[in-house]
Each structure stands twice: as structure tokens, then as C-alpha cells.
Motif scaffolding. Structure first.
Motif, PDB file in Angstrom:
ATOM      1  N   ASP A   1       6.629  -7.426   2.988  1.00 30.61           N
ATOM      2  CA  ASP A   1       6.467  -7.407   5.383  1.00 30.61           C
ATOM      3  C   ASP A   1       7.828  -6.837   4.924  1.00 30.61           C
ATOM      4  N   PHE A   2       7.629  -5.722   5.006  1.00 29.84           N
ATOM      5  CA  PHE A   2       9.113  -4.955   5.071  1.00 29.84           C
ATOM      6  C   PHE A   2       9.480  -5.544   7.146  1.00 29.84           C
ATOM      7  N   LEU A   3      10.438  -5.189   7.803  1.00 33.46           N
ATOM      8  CA  LEU A   3      10.662  -5.540   9.119  1.00 33.46           C
ATOM      9  C   LEU A   3      10.390  -4.277  10.128  1.00 33.46           C
ATOM     10  N   GLU A   4       9.578  -4.174  10.967  1.00 36.21           N
ATOM     11  CA  GLU A   4       8.907  -3.240  11.852  1.00 36.21           C
ATOM     12  C   GLU A   4      10.425  -1.416  11.562  1.00 36.21           C
ATOM     13  N   PRO A   5      11.562  -1.838  11.665  1.00 31.73           N
ATOM     14  CA  PRO A   5      12.137  -0.834  11.993  1.00 31.73           C
ATOM     15  C   PRO A   5      11.928  -0.007  10.263  1.00 31.73           C
ATOM     16  N   ARG A   6      12.343  -0.966   9.282  1.00 32.07           N
ATOM     17  CA  ARG A   6      12.217  -0.579   7.942  1.00 32.07           C
ATOM     18  C   ARG A   6      10.599   0.160   7.398  1.00 32.07           C
ATOM     19  N   ARG A   7       9.700  -0.850   7.643  1.00 33.51           N
ATOM     20  CA  ARG A   7       8.621  -0.377   7.305  1.00 33.51           C
ATOM     21  C   ARG A   7       8.159   1.341   8.597  1.00 33.51           C
ATOM     22  N   VAL A   8       8.367   1.417   9.932  1.00 32.65           N
ATOM     23  CA  VAL A   8       8.031   2.511  10.249  1.00 32.65           C
ATOM     24  C   VAL A   8       9.194   3.959   9.625  1.00 32.65           C
ATOM     25  N   GLU A   9      10.404   3.417   8.814  1.00 28.04           N
ATOM     26  CA  GLU A   9      11.336   4.744   8.184  1.00 28.04           C
ATOM     27  C   GLU A   9      10.365   4.895   6.900  1.00 28.04           C
ATOM     28  N   ILE A  10       9.892   3.658   6.141  1.00 28.02           N
ATOM     29  CA  ILE A  10       8.710   3.724   5.172  1.00 28.02           C
ATOM     30  C   ILE A  10       7.860   4.647   5.248  1.00 28.02           C
ATOM     31  N   GLU A  11       7.196   4.791   6.824  1.00 31.66           N
ATOM     32  CA  GLU A  11       5.501   5.327   6.227  1.00 31.66           C
ATOM     33  C   GLU A  11       6.165   6.336   6.923  1.00 31.66           C
ATOM     34  N   ASP A  12       6.476   6.851   7.270  1.00 33.78           N
ATOM     35  CA  ASP A  12       7.624   8.196   7.838  1.00 33.78           C
ATOM     36  C   ASP A  12       7.281   8.777   6.930  1.00 33.78           C
ATOM     37  N   HIS A  13       8.008   8.029   6.173  1.00 32.21           N
ATOM     38  CA  HIS A  13       8.693   9.647   4.752  1.00 32.21           C
ATOM     39  C   HIS A  13       6.913   9.675   4.415  1.00 32.21           C
ATOM     40  N   LEU A  14       6.436   8.865   3.891  1.00 28.37           N
ATOM     41  CA  LEU A  14       5.782   8.669   2.577  1.00 28.37           C
ATOM     42  C   LEU A  14       4.969   9.300   4.086  1.00 28.37           C
ATOM     43  N   LEU A  15       4.895   9.538   4.866  1.00 24.98           N
ATOM     44  CA  LEU A  15       3.464  10.722   5.781  1.00 24.98           C
ATOM     45  C   LEU A  15       3.511  12.408   5.179  1.00 24.98           C
ATOM     46  N   SER A  16       5.263  12.333   4.753  1.00 30.82           N
ATOM     47  CA  SER A  16       5.825  13.808   4.830  1.00 30.82           C
ATOM     48  C   SER A  16       6.000  13.648   3.636  1.00 30.82           C
ATOM     49  N   CYS A  17       6.184  13.153   2.563  1.00 31.52           N
ATOM     50  CA  CYS A  17       6.331  13.563   0.861  1.00 31.52           C
ATOM     51  C   CYS A  17       4.806  12.994   0.493  1.00 31.52           C
ATOM     52  N   ALA A  18       4.537  14.069  -0.833  1.00 35.68           N
ATOM     53  CA  ALA A  18       3.392  13.940  -1.347  1.00 35.68           C
ATOM     54  C   ALA A  18       4.507  12.714  -2.498  1.00 35.68           C
ATOM     55  N   GLY A  19       5.165  13.270  -3.137  1.00 39.81           N
ATOM     56  CA  GLY A  19       5.662  12.747  -4.110  1.00 39.81           C
ATOM     57  C   GLY A  19       5.388  11.701  -4.140  1.00 39.81           C
ATOM     58  N   CYS A  20       6.171  10.389  -2.772  1.00 39.29           N
ATOM     59  CA  CYS A  20       6.139   9.351  -3.083  1.00 39.29           C
ATOM     60  C   CYS A  20       4.963   8.615  -2.359  1.00 39.29           C
ATOM     61  N   ARG A  21       3.879   9.527  -1.848  1.00 38.96           N
ATOM     62  CA  ARG A  21       2.965   9.291  -1.676  1.00 38.96           C
ATOM     63  C   ARG A  21       2.079   9.178  -3.332  1.00 38.96           C
ATOM     64  N   ALA A  22       1.991   9.268  -4.110  1.00 43.93           N
ATOM     65  CA  ALA A  22       1.430   9.528  -5.424  1.00 43.93           C
ATOM     66  C   ALA A  22       2.129   7.970  -5.855  1.00 43.93           C
ATOM     67  N   GLU A  23       3.387   8.623  -5.717  1.00 47.94           N
ATOM     68  CA  GLU A  23       3.737   6.899  -6.652  1.00 47.94           C
ATOM     69  C   GLU A  23       3.379   5.581  -6.371  1.00 47.94           C
ATOM     70  N   VAL A  24       3.568   5.292  -4.632  1.00 45.61           N
ATOM     71  CA  VAL A  24       2.686   4.360  -4.053  1.00 45.61           C
ATOM     72  C   VAL A  24       1.272   4.134  -4.687  1.00 45.61           C
ATOM     73  N   GLU A  25       1.028   5.450  -4.588  1.00 40.93           N
ATOM     74  CA  GLU A  25      -0.701   5.570  -5.223  1.00 40.93           C
ATOM     75  C   GLU A  25      -1.142   4.867  -6.839  1.00 40.93           C
TER      76      GLU A  25
ATOM     77  N   PHE B   1       7.924  -2.103  -3.856  1.00 38.64           N
ATOM     78  CA  PHE B   1       7.219  -3.649  -2.866  1.00 38.64           C
ATOM     79  C   PHE B   1       5.972  -2.757  -1.962  1.00 38.64           C
ATOM     80  N   TYR B   2       6.691  -1.607  -1.485  1.00 33.77           N
ATOM     81  CA  TYR B   2       5.226  -1.417   0.116  1.00 33.77           C
ATOM     82  C   TYR B   2       3.930  -1.144  -0.842  1.00 33.77           C
ATOM     83  N   ALA B   3       4.449  -1.116  -2.382  1.00 32.66           N
ATOM     84  CA  ALA B   3       2.974  -0.449  -3.108  1.00 32.66           C
ATOM     85  C   ALA B   3       1.732  -2.294  -3.078  1.00 32.66           C
ATOM     86  N   MET B   4       2.852  -3.192  -3.089  1.00 28.85           N
ATOM     87  CA  MET B   4       2.484  -4.659  -3.725  1.00 28.85           C
ATOM     88  C   MET B   4       2.594  -5.472  -1.697  1.00 28.85           C
ATOM     89  N   GLY B   5       3.013  -4.530  -0.420  1.00 30.07           N
ATOM     90  CA  GLY B   5       2.532  -5.923   0.442  1.00 30.07           C
ATOM     91  C   GLY B   5       3.376  -6.138   0.912  1.00 30.07           C
TER      92      GLY B   5
END
Length: 80
Positions: free
Chosen positions: A17-41, A11-15
């Protein structure tokens, strides 16, 4: 490390619209996790390819229709 589930990544990869607390949580995780970032890409690349092929064909392929249907079902489960 706790990773994001596949549905959230898709869902994140498709854009989605997560509520802000969840969106921030996802983005924070992606900053620290190369595996999940690669999956989104990878998911973004697949989405772009499906969109490109659907545009070229001028009619949706059965695969893109099925993918959209599955995404809609998953979105309904997330918001239910």
C-alpha cells in the motif's frame, strides 16, 4: 531511463500500500517500461507459486518463512 529498484518492484508485486504520489509514480513508470513490467509480472508469478505450495503443504516451507521475514525487514526499512 531510471528504473525502479528491486525492492520497490517486489513490494508493488506483493500489493504493498504505497502512498498515492509514490503509487502513481510507480504505475506511470510501469506503463512506459517493459523491463520493469516484466519484473513485476515475474515476481507476482513467484508469489503465487509460493502461496500455492504453502497452501498445498498446509505448513509454510522454510523458504516461504524466510521470504516473509525478508519482506518484513525490507518493509520496515522502507517505512523507517
Amino acid at each position: 531511463m531510471h528504473h525502479l529498484d528491486e525492492q520497490t518492484l517486489a513490494f508493488y508485486a506483493m500489493g504493498a500500500d504505497f502512498l498515492e504520489p509514490r503509487r502513481v509514480e510507480i504505475e506511470d513508470h510501469l506503463l512506459s517500461c517493459a523491463g520493469c513490467r516484466a519484473e513485476v509480472e515475474e515476481l507476482r508469478n513467484i508469489n503465487a507459486l509460493v502461496a500455492e505450495r504453502s497452501t498445498e503443504a498446509r505448513t509454510p516451507s522454510p523458504y516461504s518463512i524466510e521470504a516473509v521475514g525478508r519482506a518484513a525487514q525490507a518493509a520496515h526499512r522502507v517505512h523507517a
